[in-house]
Design an enzyme around this catalytic site. Structure first.
Site, PDB file in Angstrom:
ATOM      1  N   LEU A 107       0.809  -1.223   0.000  1.00 31.58           N
ATOM      2  CA  LEU A 107       0.000   0.000   0.000  1.00 31.58           C
ATOM      3  C   LEU A 107       0.841   1.272   0.000  1.00 31.58           C
ATOM      4  CD1 LEU A 107      -2.664  -1.188   2.604  1.00 31.58           C
ATOM      5  CD2 LEU A 107      -2.765  -1.350   0.109  1.00 31.58           C
ATOM      6  N   HIS A 126      -3.508   4.327  -2.333  1.00 27.30           N
ATOM      7  CA  HIS A 126      -4.456   3.394  -1.710  1.00 27.30           C
ATOM      8  C   HIS A 126      -5.108   4.035  -0.481  1.00 27.30           C
ATOM      9  CE1 HIS A 126      -1.595   0.282  -3.502  1.00 27.30           C
ATOM     10  NE2 HIS A 126      -2.761  -0.074  -4.020  1.00 27.30           N
ATOM     11  N   GLN A 178      -5.874 -12.312 -12.991  1.00 32.70           N
ATOM     12  CA  GLN A 178      -5.765 -11.158 -13.881  1.00 32.70           C
ATOM     13  C   GLN A 178      -4.369 -11.040 -14.498  1.00 32.70           C
ATOM     14  OE1 GLN A 178      -6.832  -8.555 -10.541  1.00 32.70           O
ATOM     15  NE2 GLN A 178      -5.156  -7.200 -11.144  1.00 32.70           N
ATOM     16  N   LYS A 238      -9.070   6.234  -9.846  1.00 32.49           N
ATOM     17  CA  LYS A 238      -9.117   6.524 -11.281  1.00 32.49           C
ATOM     18  C   LYS A 238      -7.725   6.429 -11.900  1.00 32.49           C
ATOM     19  CE  LYS A 238     -12.504  10.065 -10.994  1.00 32.49           C
ATOM     20  NZ  LYS A 238     -12.993  11.286 -11.653  1.00 32.49           N
ATOM     21  N   LYS A 239      -6.736   6.109 -11.103  1.00 30.54           N
ATOM     22  CA  LYS A 239      -5.416   5.759 -11.653  1.00 30.54           C
ATOM     23  C   LYS A 239      -5.603   4.615 -12.661  1.00 30.54           C
ATOM     24  CE  LYS A 239      -0.980   4.069 -11.413  1.00 30.54           C
ATOM     25  NZ  LYS A 239      -1.139   2.659 -11.568  1.00 30.54           N
ATOM     26  N   MET A 279       1.516   7.311  -8.392  1.00 30.62           N
ATOM     27  CA  MET A 279       1.853   6.314  -7.366  1.00 30.62           C
ATOM     28  C   MET A 279       1.386   4.938  -7.815  1.00 30.62           C
ATOM     29  SD  MET A 279       0.975   8.173  -3.814  1.00 30.62           S
ATOM     30  CE  MET A 279       1.838   9.648  -3.337  1.00 30.62           C
ATOM     31  N   SER A 280       2.246   3.965  -7.635  1.00 29.65           N
ATOM     32  CA  SER A 280       1.908   2.590  -8.016  1.00 29.65           C
ATOM     33  C   SER A 280       2.767   1.638  -7.202  1.00 29.65           C
ATOM     34  CB  SER A 280       2.200   2.385  -9.509  1.00 29.65           C
ATOM     35  OG  SER A 280       2.240   1.008  -9.812  1.00 29.65           O
ATOM     36  N   SER A 281       2.192   0.496  -6.855  1.00 30.40           N
ATOM     37  CA  SER A 281       2.974  -0.519  -6.124  1.00 30.40           C
ATOM     38  C   SER A 281       4.175  -0.950  -6.951  1.00 30.40           C
ATOM     39  CB  SER A 281       2.106  -1.738  -5.823  1.00 30.40           C
ATOM     40  OG  SER A 281       0.944  -1.347  -5.127  1.00 30.40           O
ATOM     41  N   ARG A 282       4.035  -0.878  -8.267  1.00 26.17           N
ATOM     42  CA  ARG A 282       5.113  -1.366  -9.141  1.00 26.17           C
ATOM     43  C   ARG A 282       6.305  -0.402  -9.211  1.00 26.17           C
ATOM     44  NH1 ARG A 282       0.471  -3.565 -12.306  1.00 26.17           N
ATOM     45  NH2 ARG A 282       0.815  -5.809 -12.490  1.00 26.17           N
TER      46      ARG A 282
END
Ligand code: AMP
Length: 345
Positions: A33, A37, A61, A211-212, A247-250
């Site tokens: 997170l 998030h 997925q 909406k990311k 922002m992204s977990s990746r």
């Protein structure tokens, strides 16, 4: 804060809350997170008295060869963050595709996940046939992986409808096809199906998405509407790092160089946003700008498109509210980003 791992317990908790007059919001996540998030949780609290955050890296997925096995995970860190936000329940199931079978309870799962092939009784007859044997081996492998906190490697057999344990899928036929759906043809099938399952397990009044993942949000709104889920779907603004990176977990998987290169995505989107404000409506020209900027920085564009916000149909001229959506690879990391644009007045 309670951590619930079994579907049945989760449903019981939720029903008890609603019986007591509470309302329940669900924030589905795949964990690791970040502030993006957490902004969904803050929003969820505006709409309900109780908040459930699910943490589940959904294997269905991911296509074989995608980054399921390297998807970043940190359950302990996540729980720490959620506790400080006063979340009521974290739903962290072992395996959402098990039908109340042994996989769902830790004790039997531990047994099935051990290296010894001591299978539960209900699988032993099937194991006599060659084909069934391979199914059981696949199941065990997937169990072993799913026993790792919040899932592990691809549950390969789930991708093969003939062999898999799970054979019901929801497709949002048109909206799932463009943008991310083009090169990830099973992605939305997996997302929509798992979210529908979460809706049936948690039975929330409200569900909050970012909406990311713009197309995902649209696809899920459509699914909830078409299937008459009594869940209000809320879309939250995309949160960025100070330098503009979505922002992204990746993001943690980017090297320093790749991270610098990846800034070209948000910079190109900012640039076209300014152009539109100045009166530019030629979508093809704007898309060209995005592609050139990202490519020049060293990224590999998967797609860059300007589409209508509600239908996700591509436009030539910006005459209605649109979204410019981008996916690009930097090294082995695929990032997405977008910006909503209004037609110039
Ligand atoms: P994920 O864990 O990537 O599946 O994301 C879980 C939810 O968080 C989804 O609804 C995402 O759209 C949302 N989300 C992820 N990153 C962001 C962000 N940067 N800003 C807002 N929402 C986000």
């Amino acid at each position: 804060m309670e951590v619930i791992k079994e579907k049945k317990k989760m449903r019981e908790w939720s029903r008890a809350q609603r019986k007591a007059g509470e309302s329940v919001a669900l924030v589905p996540t795949m964990g690791f997170l970040h502030a993006g998030h957490l902004s969904l949780i803050t929003e969820a609290k505006q709409h309900s008295t109780k908040v459930v955050v699910s943490i589940y890296v959904n294997p269905t997925q991911f296509a074989p060869g995608e980054d399921l096995s390297t998807y970043p995970r940190d359950l302990e860190g996540d729980l720490h963050k959620l506790k400080s936000l006063d979340v009521d329940v974290v739903f962290n199931p072992y395996d959402l595709y098990a039908h109340n079978g042994p996989e769902e309870t830790p004790d039997v799962a531990k047994e099935a996940g051990s290296k010894k092939r001591n299978l539960p009784e209900r699988w032993s007859t099937a194991a006599e046939q060659e084909e069934k044997k391979s199914q059981v081996a696949d199941l065990q492998d997937s169990l072993e992986e799913n026993l790792k906190p919040n899932g592990g490697m691809a549950v390969a057999n789930m991708h093969d409808e003939n062999k898999g344990r799970h054979e019901t899928w929801i497709r949002v036929e048109r909206l799932e096809k463009p943008l991310c759906g083009h090169n990830r043809p099973i992605f939305f099938r997996g997302v929509v199906t798992v979210v529908a399952k979460l809706f049936n397990i948690v039975e929330p009044d409200v569900a909050v998405f970012g909406k990311k993942d713009y197309q995902q949000w649209r696809v899920l709104c459509r699914m909830a509407q078409d299937l008459d889920f009594a869940v209000e779907i809320i879309g939250c603004p995309l949160l960025r790092e100070d330098d503009g990176l979505a922002m992204s977990s990746r993001n943690v998987r980017l090297s320093d160089t790749e991270r610098q290169q990846a800034l070209s995505i948000s910079r190109s989107l900012k640039e076209i946003e300014a152009l539109v404000k100045m009166g530019e409506v030629d979508a093809n020209l704007l898309v060209k700008c995005i592609i050139e900027k990202i490519t020049a920085a060293g990224g590999k564009v998967d797609y860059a498109k300007i589409v209508e916000q509600d239908t996700l149909r591509e436009v030539d001229k910006i005459k209605v509210p649109v979204v410019a959506a981008v996916a690009a690879h930097f090294g082995s990391v695929r990032l997405i980003d977008n910006v909503e644009l209004q037609p110039p007045s």
